[in-house]
Design a protein around this motif. Structure first.
Motif, mmCIF file in Angstrom:
data_model
loop_
_atom_site.group_PDB
_atom_site.id
_atom_site.type_symbol
_atom_site.label_atom_id
_atom_site.label_comp_id
_atom_site.label_asym_id
_atom_site.label_seq_id
_atom_site.Cartn_x
_atom_site.Cartn_y
_atom_site.Cartn_z
ATOM 1 N N GLY A 208 7.801 -3.939 2.555
ATOM 2 C CA GLY A 208 9.123 -3.160 2.127
ATOM 3 C C GLY A 208 9.580 -4.103 0.262
ATOM 4 N N LEU A 209 8.319 -4.647 0.072
ATOM 5 C CA LEU A 209 8.689 -5.672 -1.339
ATOM 6 C C LEU A 209 7.619 -4.456 -2.109
ATOM 7 C CD1 LEU A 209 8.498 -9.263 -0.657
ATOM 8 C CD2 LEU A 209 10.296 -8.485 -1.590
ATOM 9 N N LEU A 210 5.996 -4.165 -0.875
ATOM 10 C CA LEU A 210 5.476 -3.208 -1.812
ATOM 11 C C LEU A 210 6.386 -2.448 -2.485
ATOM 12 C CD1 LEU A 210 2.218 -3.903 -0.494
ATOM 13 C CD2 LEU A 210 2.562 -4.105 -1.758
ATOM 14 N N ALA A 211 6.857 -1.672 -1.595
ATOM 15 C CA ALA A 211 7.829 -0.191 -1.160
ATOM 16 C C ALA A 211 8.683 -0.504 -2.884
ATOM 17 C CB ALA A 211 9.111 0.253 -0.314
ATOM 18 N N ASP A 212 9.409 -1.704 -2.762
ATOM 19 C CA ASP A 212 10.270 -2.120 -4.008
ATOM 20 C C ASP A 212 9.412 -1.873 -5.370
ATOM 21 O OD1 ASP A 212 12.840 -2.205 -2.439
ATOM 22 O OD2 ASP A 212 12.592 -4.758 -1.946
ATOM 23 N N ILE A 213 8.087 -2.733 -5.322
ATOM 24 C CA ILE A 213 7.646 -2.707 -6.516
ATOM 25 C C ILE A 213 7.482 -1.505 -7.008
ATOM 26 C CG2 ILE A 213 5.222 -3.223 -7.431
ATOM 27 C CD1 ILE A 213 5.256 -5.985 -6.092
ATOM 28 N N GLU B 247 5.199 -14.977 0.071
ATOM 29 C CA GLU B 247 5.384 -13.701 1.585
ATOM 30 C C GLU B 247 3.524 -13.411 1.800
ATOM 31 O OE1 GLU B 247 7.147 -13.083 4.061
ATOM 32 O OE2 GLU B 247 9.175 -13.192 3.100
ATOM 33 N N LEU B 248 2.584 -13.780 1.010
ATOM 34 C CA LEU B 248 1.542 -13.595 1.003
ATOM 35 C C LEU B 248 0.913 -14.692 0.904
ATOM 36 C CD1 LEU B 248 0.661 -10.447 -1.808
ATOM 37 C CD2 LEU B 248 0.497 -10.619 0.660
ATOM 38 N N ARG B 249 1.376 -16.093 0.779
ATOM 39 C CA ARG B 249 1.210 -17.341 0.677
ATOM 40 C C ARG B 249 1.662 -17.624 2.097
ATOM 41 N NH1 ARG B 249 -1.109 -18.908 -3.474
ATOM 42 N NH2 ARG B 249 -0.640 -18.415 -5.905
ATOM 43 N N HIS B 250 2.331 -16.814 2.591
ATOM 44 C CA HIS B 250 2.943 -17.391 4.500
ATOM 45 C C HIS B 250 2.263 -16.498 4.912
ATOM 46 C CE1 HIS B 250 6.458 -19.356 2.194
ATOM 47 N NE2 HIS B 250 5.922 -20.448 3.120
ATOM 48 N N GLY B 251 0.973 -15.370 4.472
ATOM 49 C CA GLY B 251 -0.284 -14.293 5.638
ATOM 50 C C GLY B 251 0.428 -13.470 5.775
ATOM 51 N N ALA C 297 13.756 -5.290 -20.157
ATOM 52 C CA ALA C 297 13.730 -7.331 -20.086
ATOM 53 C C ALA C 297 14.392 -6.852 -18.299
ATOM 54 C CB ALA C 297 14.268 -7.279 -20.982
ATOM 55 N N ARG C 298 15.823 -5.848 -18.309
ATOM 56 C CA ARG C 298 17.028 -6.426 -17.218
ATOM 57 C C ARG C 298 15.561 -5.620 -16.016
ATOM 58 N NH1 ARG C 298 21.197 -4.941 -20.185
ATOM 59 N NH2 ARG C 298 20.515 -3.073 -19.592
ATOM 60 N N ALA C 299 14.998 -4.565 -16.885
ATOM 61 C CA ALA C 299 14.145 -3.654 -15.309
ATOM 62 C C ALA C 299 12.359 -5.219 -15.058
ATOM 63 C CB ALA C 299 13.802 -2.617 -15.775
ATOM 64 N N LEU C 300 11.531 -5.372 -16.091
ATOM 65 C CA LEU C 300 10.524 -6.001 -15.900
ATOM 66 C C LEU C 300 11.000 -8.095 -15.117
ATOM 67 C CD1 LEU C 300 9.007 -5.842 -19.495
ATOM 68 C CD2 LEU C 300 8.851 -4.844 -17.268
ATOM 69 N N ARG C 301 12.144 -8.303 -15.987
ATOM 70 C CA ARG C 301 13.099 -9.528 -15.005
ATOM 71 C C ARG C 301 12.710 -8.998 -13.469
ATOM 72 N NH1 ARG C 301 16.192 -9.988 -19.352
ATOM 73 N NH2 ARG C 301 18.270 -9.870 -17.927
ATOM 74 N N SER C 302 13.331 -8.039 -12.943
ATOM 75 C CA SER C 302 13.462 -7.746 -11.698
ATOM 76 C C SER C 302 12.563 -7.526 -10.948
ATOM 77 C CB SER C 302 14.530 -6.753 -11.090
ATOM 78 O OG SER C 302 15.103 -6.259 -10.735
ATOM 79 N N LEU C 303 11.357 -6.846 -12.133
ATOM 80 C CA LEU C 303 10.037 -5.907 -10.568
ATOM 81 C C LEU C 303 9.101 -8.269 -10.721
ATOM 82 C CD1 LEU C 303 8.106 -4.365 -10.485
ATOM 83 C CD2 LEU C 303 7.164 -4.880 -12.846
ATOM 84 N N GLY C 304 9.784 -8.259 -11.890
ATOM 85 C CA GLY C 304 9.173 -9.984 -11.621
ATOM 86 C C GLY C 304 9.545 -10.905 -10.100
ATOM 87 N N ARG C 305 11.091 -10.590 -10.448
ATOM 88 C CA ARG C 305 11.509 -11.297 -8.744
ATOM 89 C C ARG C 305 10.600 -10.927 -7.732
ATOM 90 N NH1 ARG C 305 15.879 -11.051 -12.277
ATOM 91 N NH2 ARG C 305 16.673 -9.437 -11.462
ATOM 92 N N THR C 306 10.335 -9.525 -7.470
ATOM 93 C CA THR C 306 9.826 -8.589 -6.377
ATOM 94 C C THR C 306 8.514 -9.332 -6.490
ATOM 95 O OG1 THR C 306 11.985 -7.066 -6.543
ATOM 96 C CG2 THR C 306 9.598 -6.597 -5.327
#
Length: 95
Positions: A32-37, A23-27, A7-16
């Protein structure tokens, strides 16, 4: 992984994912976020049998980022939304 750890890991993944979607909505496509995922998945989520749907979702997300095309950002945003829905589904099973 036991339920609270997952559950903790999924919450962290969800935040990322939420940060990437913003960021995508800002174009901007933040590598780095992809690497974090990917890192979240490698730290145990991908190995948990309850999360097979998430592995597929992350693969789809990554594939959407690879080919430069006009729809890339919109497709990647949709992939983020689907992956967040899948995370909610797995989290609901834990509860």
């Amino acid at each position: 992984m036991n339920d609270p750890e997952l559950a903790r890991a999924l919450r962290s993944l969800g935040r990322t994912l939420q940060m990437l979607e913003t960021e995508l909505r800002h174009g901007c496509l933040d590598e780095g976020l992809l690497a974090d995922i990917e890192s979240h998945m490698e730290r145990g989520i991908a190995g948990d049998g309850r999360c097979i749907v998430l592995v597929t979702g992350v693969d789809n997300l990554r594939e959407n980022t690879l080919t430069p095309r006009p729809e890339r950002i919109a497709d990647t945003i949709r992939a983020c939304e689907k992956l967040k829905d899948a995370i909610e589904g797995v989290t609901a099973m834990l509860g």
